[in-house]
Design a protein around this motif. Structure first.
Motif, PDB file in Angstrom:
ATOM      1  N   ALA A 276      86.681  35.191  65.913  1.00 54.71           N
ATOM      2  CA  ALA A 276      85.291  35.187  65.971  1.00 54.71           C
ATOM      3  C   ALA A 276      84.532  35.852  64.863  1.00 54.71           C
ATOM      4  CB  ALA A 276      85.168  35.991  67.547  1.00 54.71           C
ATOM      5  N   LEU A 277      85.184  36.619  63.942  1.00 47.16           N
ATOM      6  CA  LEU A 277      84.506  37.205  62.975  1.00 47.16           C
ATOM      7  C   LEU A 277      83.877  36.209  61.838  1.00 47.16           C
ATOM      8  CD1 LEU A 277      86.691  40.377  62.651  1.00 47.16           C
ATOM      9  CD2 LEU A 277      84.458  40.297  63.784  1.00 47.16           C
ATOM     10  N   PRO A 278      82.826  36.415  61.526  1.00 49.01           N
ATOM     11  CA  PRO A 278      82.482  35.792  59.941  1.00 49.01           C
ATOM     12  C   PRO A 278      83.337  35.738  58.960  1.00 49.01           C
ATOM     13  CG  PRO A 278      81.082  37.578  60.249  1.00 49.01           C
ATOM     14  CD  PRO A 278      81.969  37.753  61.506  1.00 49.01           C
ATOM     15  N   ASN A 279      83.451  34.467  58.331  1.00 43.24           N
ATOM     16  CA  ASN A 279      84.505  34.284  57.287  1.00 43.24           C
ATOM     17  C   ASN A 279      83.799  33.958  55.940  1.00 43.24           C
ATOM     18  OD1 ASN A 279      83.547  31.705  57.680  1.00 43.24           O
ATOM     19  ND2 ASN A 279      85.372  30.592  57.469  1.00 43.24           N
ATOM     20  N   THR A 280      82.534  34.628  55.763  1.00 41.24           N
ATOM     21  CA  THR A 280      82.098  35.106  54.522  1.00 41.24           C
ATOM     22  C   THR A 280      82.428  35.934  53.594  1.00 41.24           C
ATOM     23  OG1 THR A 280      79.879  34.374  55.416  1.00 41.24           O
ATOM     24  CG2 THR A 280      79.804  35.001  53.219  1.00 41.24           C
ATOM     25  N   PRO A 281      83.046  35.576  52.384  1.00 43.72           N
ATOM     26  CA  PRO A 281      83.540  36.583  51.449  1.00 43.72           C
ATOM     27  C   PRO A 281      82.668  37.937  51.352  1.00 43.72           C
ATOM     28  CG  PRO A 281      83.655  34.460  50.525  1.00 43.72           C
ATOM     29  CD  PRO A 281      82.795  34.352  51.705  1.00 43.72           C
ATOM     30  N   ILE A 282      83.456  38.827  51.131  1.00 43.90           N
ATOM     31  CA  ILE A 282      82.614  40.024  50.830  1.00 43.90           C
ATOM     32  C   ILE A 282      83.042  40.792  49.387  1.00 43.90           C
ATOM     33  CG2 ILE A 282      82.344  42.552  51.445  1.00 43.90           C
ATOM     34  CD1 ILE A 282      82.996  41.580  54.362  1.00 43.90           C
ATOM     35  N   ASN A 283      81.898  40.906  48.476  1.00 44.19           N
ATOM     36  CA  ASN A 283      82.227  41.401  47.206  1.00 44.19           C
ATOM     37  C   ASN A 283      82.462  42.770  47.348  1.00 44.19           C
ATOM     38  OD1 ASN A 283      82.445  39.226  45.644  1.00 44.19           O
ATOM     39  ND2 ASN A 283      80.211  39.121  45.476  1.00 44.19           N
ATOM     40  N   LEU A 284      83.512  43.614  47.036  1.00 38.56           N
ATOM     41  CA  LEU A 284      83.735  45.097  46.981  1.00 38.56           C
ATOM     42  C   LEU A 284      83.657  45.527  45.677  1.00 38.56           C
ATOM     43  CD1 LEU A 284      86.651  44.893  49.710  1.00 38.56           C
ATOM     44  CD2 LEU A 284      84.229  45.308  50.136  1.00 38.56           C
ATOM     45  N   GLN A 285      83.313  46.816  45.738  1.00 42.16           N
ATOM     46  CA  GLN A 285      83.219  47.585  44.207  1.00 42.16           C
ATOM     47  C   GLN A 285      84.341  48.875  44.573  1.00 42.16           C
ATOM     48  OE1 GLN A 285      81.574  47.123  41.407  1.00 42.16           O
ATOM     49  NE2 GLN A 285      82.216  49.039  40.272  1.00 42.16           N
ATOM     50  N   PHE A 286      85.250  48.969  43.800  1.00 42.29           N
ATOM     51  CA  PHE A 286      86.073  50.186  44.145  1.00 42.29           C
ATOM     52  C   PHE A 286      85.453  50.981  42.737  1.00 42.29           C
ATOM     53  CE2 PHE A 286      89.226  46.739  45.207  1.00 42.29           C
ATOM     54  CZ  PHE A 286      89.614  47.274  46.591  1.00 42.29           C
ATOM     55  N   SER A 287      85.017  52.207  43.417  1.00 38.20           N
ATOM     56  CA  SER A 287      84.455  52.910  42.943  1.00 38.20           C
ATOM     57  C   SER A 287      84.773  54.439  42.297  1.00 38.20           C
ATOM     58  CB  SER A 287      82.689  53.092  43.330  1.00 38.20           C
ATOM     59  OG  SER A 287      83.124  53.655  44.679  1.00 38.20           O
ATOM     60  N   HIS A 288      85.759  54.900  43.186  1.00 38.17           N
ATOM     61  CA  HIS A 288      86.061  56.413  43.053  1.00 38.17           C
ATOM     62  C   HIS A 288      87.446  56.539  43.721  1.00 38.17           C
ATOM     63  CE1 HIS A 288      84.124  56.081  47.071  1.00 38.17           C
ATOM     64  NE2 HIS A 288      84.652  56.905  47.454  1.00 38.17           N
ATOM     65  N   LEU A 289      88.294  57.465  43.366  1.00 33.75           N
ATOM     66  CA  LEU A 289      89.433  57.953  43.909  1.00 33.75           C
ATOM     67  C   LEU A 289      88.977  59.259  44.735  1.00 33.75           C
ATOM     68  CD1 LEU A 289      91.965  58.102  40.738  1.00 33.75           C
ATOM     69  CD2 LEU A 289      92.107  56.853  42.754  1.00 33.75           C
ATOM     70  N   GLY A 290      89.745  59.244  46.021  1.00 32.92           N
ATOM     71  CA  GLY A 290      89.620  60.468  46.880  1.00 32.92           C
ATOM     72  C   GLY A 290      90.885  60.707  47.547  1.00 32.92           C
ATOM     73  N   ARG A 291      90.792  61.926  48.510  1.00 33.88           N
ATOM     74  CA  ARG A 291      92.044  62.112  48.958  1.00 33.88           C
ATOM     75  C   ARG A 291      91.637  62.623  50.590  1.00 33.88           C
ATOM     76  NH1 ARG A 291      94.505  66.925  45.488  1.00 33.88           N
ATOM     77  NH2 ARG A 291      92.853  66.543  43.940  1.00 33.88           N
ATOM     78  N   PHE A 292      92.459  62.446  51.405  1.00 36.55           N
ATOM     79  CA  PHE A 292      92.565  63.253  52.537  1.00 36.55           C
ATOM     80  C   PHE A 292      93.493  64.515  52.688  1.00 36.55           C
ATOM     81  CE2 PHE A 292      91.409  58.670  54.112  1.00 36.55           C
ATOM     82  CZ  PHE A 292      90.153  58.794  54.013  1.00 36.55           C
ATOM     83  N   THR A 293      93.154  65.649  52.842  1.00 36.05           N
ATOM     84  CA  THR A 293      93.779  66.729  52.659  1.00 36.05           C
ATOM     85  C   THR A 293      94.831  66.928  53.923  1.00 36.05           C
ATOM     86  OG1 THR A 293      92.372  67.737  51.327  1.00 36.05           O
ATOM     87  CG2 THR A 293      94.326  69.227  52.270  1.00 36.05           C
ATOM     88  N   LYS A 294      96.154  66.797  53.779  1.00 33.62           N
ATOM     89  CA  LYS A 294      97.282  66.680  54.678  1.00 33.62           C
ATOM     90  C   LYS A 294      98.203  68.044  54.462  1.00 33.62           C
ATOM     91  CE  LYS A 294      96.122  62.915  56.772  1.00 33.62           C
ATOM     92  NZ  LYS A 294      95.809  62.515  57.841  1.00 33.62           N
ATOM     93  N   SER A 295      98.776  68.762  55.390  1.00 28.25           N
ATOM     94  CA  SER A 295      99.423  70.011  55.274  1.00 28.25           C
ATOM     95  C   SER A 295     100.881  69.696  54.661  1.00 28.25           C
ATOM     96  CB  SER A 295      99.701  70.904  56.523  1.00 28.25           C
ATOM     97  OG  SER A 295     100.394  69.999  57.461  1.00 28.25           O
ATOM     98  N   GLY A 296     101.479  68.481  54.813  1.00 31.02           N
ATOM     99  CA  GLY A 296     102.682  68.025  54.206  1.00 31.02           C
ATOM    100  C   GLY A 296     102.447  67.350  52.953  1.00 31.02           C
TER     101      GLY A 296
END
Length: 185
Positions: free
Chosen positions: A75-95
């Motif tokens: 049911a979702l639209p099937n139109t391509p999406i242009n994505l720009q990978f722009s930055h590195l990041g992190r989710f801080t986890k104890s382990g």
């Protein structure tokens, strides 16, 4: 890489919806991972064939709901999406942290994810992750002193998929159960 999956599911399945990428984009993402390896104190690299952008995590679901989840993908639209990978990041986890590659704010992507959540809510599917941070996980349980800069790049998403997360011979595998390929009009 193709992994076998059972024909009939009898137990709860760990499911999520994802945007997937073509081989060229996967290779580019893998190269970024490789460039980070020497900088890591520790970390577990996401397998190249598992790299994706999660749209919604469903968690453990009953197999009887598979037809509904497949209908939602269709049911979702099937139109391509242009994505720009722009930055590195992190989710801080104890382990150890999750190191990810972020996507520049994208209205089409936000709209698609919002439509998906609306379909899930309308179908009374319990979901807990309605907040959305567009990223591709590169490493888990990682330690790195400082995230380097990199050259941003663009790609076009390949498909929206319903994915099964499971283990095959002690290897984490994401297997597509339904796909909506994004096509140029």
């Amino acid at each position: 890489m193709v992994f076998p999956i059972a024909k009939a599911y009898t137990q709860a399945m760990r499911l999520f919806y994802a945007l997937t990428f073509d081989e060229q984009t996967l290779s580019r993402l893998s190269s970024i991972q490789d460039s980070l390896v020497p900088l890591l104190e520790k970390g577990r690299k996401s397998a190249k064939h598992n790299l994706h952008l999660t749209l919604s995590f469903l968690g453990n679901q009953e197999p009887r709901l598979l037809p509904l989840f497949k209908e939602i993908v269709a049911a979702l639209p099937n139109t391509p999406i242009n994505l720009q990978f722009s930055h590195l990041g992190r989710f801080t986890k104890s382990g150890g942290d999750v190191i990810w590659l972020g996507i520049q704010r994208n209205v089409e992507l936000l709209h698609l994810q919002s439509m998906l959540v609306e379909h899930l809510i309308k179908s009374r599917v319990p979901i807990s992750d309605t907040s959305f941070a567009a990223h591709v996980t590169l490493f888990r349980n990682a330690r790195i002193a400082e995230l380097p800069s990199f050259s941003p790049f663009s790609c076009t998403s390949q498909a929206i998929r319903l994915m099964l997360s499971h283990q095959v011979e002690n290897v984490l595998v994401y297997t597509p159960l339904a796909s909506n390929f994004l096509l140029e009009n």
